[in-house]
Design a protein around this motif. Structure first.
Motif, short mmCIF file in Angstrom:
data_model
loop_
_atom_site.label_atom_id
_atom_site.label_comp_id
_atom_site.label_asym_id
_atom_site.label_seq_id
_atom_site.Cartn_x
_atom_site.Cartn_y
_atom_site.Cartn_z
N LEU A 1 0.83 -1.20 0.00
CA LEU A 1 0.00 0.00 0.00
C LEU A 1 0.86 1.25 0.00
CD1 LEU A 1 -2.83 -1.23 2.37
CD2 LEU A 1 -2.97 -0.87 -0.09
N LYS A 2 2.05 1.16 0.63
CA LYS A 2 2.98 2.30 0.56
C LYS A 2 3.44 2.53 -0.87
CE LYS A 2 4.73 1.89 5.26
NZ LYS A 2 5.88 1.50 6.09
N GLU A 3 3.67 1.42 -1.59
CA GLU A 3 4.05 1.56 -3.00
C GLU A 3 2.93 2.18 -3.81
OE1 GLU A 3 5.59 -2.09 -4.58
OE2 GLU A 3 7.14 -2.20 -3.06
N LEU A 4 1.70 1.79 -3.53
CA LEU A 4 0.56 2.39 -4.23
C LEU A 4 0.50 3.89 -3.94
CD1 LEU A 4 -1.92 2.19 -6.01
CD2 LEU A 4 -3.24 1.53 -3.98
N ASP A 5 0.77 4.29 -2.71
CA ASP A 5 0.82 5.73 -2.38
C ASP A 5 1.86 6.44 -3.24
OD1 ASP A 5 -1.14 5.45 -0.45
OD2 ASP A 5 0.29 5.33 1.22
N ASN A 6 2.99 5.79 -3.48
CA ASN A 6 4.02 6.41 -4.31
C ASN A 6 3.62 6.44 -5.78
OD1 ASN A 6 6.16 7.31 -2.56
ND2 ASN A 6 6.41 5.15 -2.01
N VAL A 7 2.91 5.42 -6.23
CA VAL A 7 2.38 5.42 -7.60
C VAL A 7 1.45 6.62 -7.76
CG1 VAL A 7 0.78 4.21 -9.14
CG2 VAL A 7 2.64 2.95 -8.05
N LEU A 8 0.58 6.82 -6.79
CA LEU A 8 -0.37 7.95 -6.87
C LEU A 8 0.36 9.29 -6.81
CD1 LEU A 8 -3.20 6.50 -4.62
CD2 LEU A 8 -3.04 6.49 -7.13
N ARG A 9 1.43 9.37 -6.02
CA ARG A 9 2.24 10.59 -5.96
C ARG A 9 2.88 10.86 -7.32
NH1 ARG A 9 7.45 11.16 -5.57
NH2 ARG A 9 7.79 8.98 -4.98
N LEU A 10 3.42 9.83 -7.97
CA LEU A 10 4.03 10.00 -9.27
C LEU A 10 3.00 10.39 -10.33
CD1 LEU A 10 6.52 7.00 -9.20
CD2 LEU A 10 7.12 9.44 -9.25
N ARG A 11 1.78 9.87 -10.19
CA ARG A 11 0.72 10.24 -11.14
C ARG A 11 0.44 11.74 -11.08
NH1 ARG A 11 -4.37 6.46 -10.78
NH2 ARG A 11 -5.18 8.00 -12.21
N GLN A 12 0.53 12.32 -9.89
CA GLN A 12 0.30 13.77 -9.77
C GLN A 12 1.35 14.56 -10.52
OE1 GLN A 12 0.15 14.43 -5.54
NE2 GLN A 12 -1.96 13.70 -5.37
N ASP A 13 2.52 13.93 -10.74
CA ASP A 13 3.58 14.59 -11.50
C ASP A 13 3.54 14.22 -12.98
OD1 ASP A 13 4.59 15.86 -9.25
OD2 ASP A 13 5.91 14.19 -8.74
N GLY A 14 2.46 13.54 -13.41
CA GLY A 14 2.27 13.28 -14.83
C GLY A 14 2.67 11.89 -15.30
N VAL A 15 3.11 11.03 -14.41
CA VAL A 15 3.48 9.68 -14.82
C VAL A 15 2.20 8.85 -14.96
CG1 VAL A 15 4.79 7.60 -14.21
CG2 VAL A 15 5.69 9.85 -13.61
N ARG A 16 2.07 8.14 -16.06
CA ARG A 16 0.85 7.37 -16.32
C ARG A 16 0.99 5.95 -15.80
NH1 ARG A 16 -2.06 6.26 -22.13
NH2 ARG A 16 -3.33 4.54 -21.39
N PHE A 17 0.01 5.50 -15.06
CA PHE A 17 -0.09 4.12 -14.59
C PHE A 17 -1.48 3.60 -14.92
CE2 PHE A 17 3.16 5.85 -11.81
CZ PHE A 17 4.09 4.82 -11.76
N ASP A 18 -1.55 2.53 -15.67
CA ASP A 18 -2.84 1.92 -15.98
C ASP A 18 -3.09 0.69 -15.10
OD1 ASP A 18 -3.46 3.69 -18.14
OD2 ASP A 18 -2.03 2.59 -19.37
N TYR A 19 -2.02 -0.05 -14.79
CA TYR A 19 -2.13 -1.29 -14.04
C TYR A 19 -1.08 -1.32 -12.93
CZ TYR A 19 -5.00 -2.94 -17.86
OH TYR A 19 -5.99 -3.06 -18.79
N TYR A 20 -1.41 -2.02 -11.88
CA TYR A 20 -0.47 -2.27 -10.79
C TYR A 20 -0.50 -3.78 -10.55
CZ TYR A 20 1.60 -1.83 -6.05
OH TYR A 20 2.39 -1.92 -4.94
N VAL A 21 0.58 -4.46 -10.93
CA VAL A 21 0.65 -5.91 -10.79
C VAL A 21 1.37 -6.26 -9.49
CG1 VAL A 21 1.52 -8.05 -11.80
CG2 VAL A 21 0.66 -6.24 -13.28
#
Length: 197
Positions: A1-21
């Motif tokens: 879940l901490k990694e998911l928080d970082n994925v969401l943080r990176l998305r705010q900076d414009g990084v695209r994530f469609d899937y989280y495996v």
């Protein structure tokens, strides 16, 4: 879940994530892929799945296709085991039907990407290993898995299927020089969206 928080943080900076495996070894080794490891996930995966979905990210799971990597054979798989007890035939016994039930179980829970790793297409029961050539075993395993995944995709058209080690080249690595002794079978592209080998 901490990694998911970082994925969401990176998305705010414009990084695209469609899937989280969720990568290897998320499962309890005695569960036949039906239960998550309790020490790491005491309440199971629902919170993670819901958090992904809430944020527009599709959750995915890693599976060791038919090899027992940090996994024990459940009762329904045992009549598919090879003589070393390390892998299961996909055309003989109960492994493949049960494995497909597991995939459907996770699809119903919200999983939309399935990553298949460490496929051993030469796995056969002792009886079949004695009676069939290695090439025939590989063909029968490949055909059985391809047909099962095609049916799974027809039932769940939004699913994403990825193939990793074992679908071309050498099963456990990709650092061997070209040309691979065992070339990639392009028929896998009929069922997989992505083929890593």
């Amino acid at each position: 879940l901490k990694e998911l928080d970082n994925v969401l943080r990176l998305r705010q900076d414009g990084v695209r994530f469609d899937y989280y495996v969720m990568d290897a070894f998320w499962f309890d080794p005695d569960s036949g892929y039906r239960t998550w490891k309790r020490p790491n996930w005491p309440q199971g995966p629902d919170r993670w799945i819901k958090a992904c979905q809430k944020n527009g990210i599709q959750p995915g799971l890693w599976f060791s296709t038919n090899t027992l990597v940090h996994l024990n054979a459940v009762q329904k798989w045992r009549d598919s085991l090879n003589k070393n007890g390390t892998a299961m035939s996909m055309f003989e016994g109960g492994f493949l039907p049960d494995f497909m039930d597991v995939l459907q179980f996770w699809y119903r829970r919200g999983i939309r990407m399935f990553l298949f790793d460490f496929a051993d297409m030469a796995a056969a029961t002792p009886k079949d290993e004695a009676a069939l050539s290695k090439q025939e075993i590989i063909k029968r395993n490949s055909d059985a898995l391809r047909e099962a995944l095609a049916a799974f995709r027809r039932k769940n058209p939004d699913v994403v299927l990825e193939a990793f080690n074992g679908f071309g080249g050498v099963m456990d690595s990709t650092y061997y020089p070209f040309p691979f002794k065992d070339p990639v079978d392009l028929q896998w592209l009929k069922v997989f969206d992505s083929l890593y080998c």
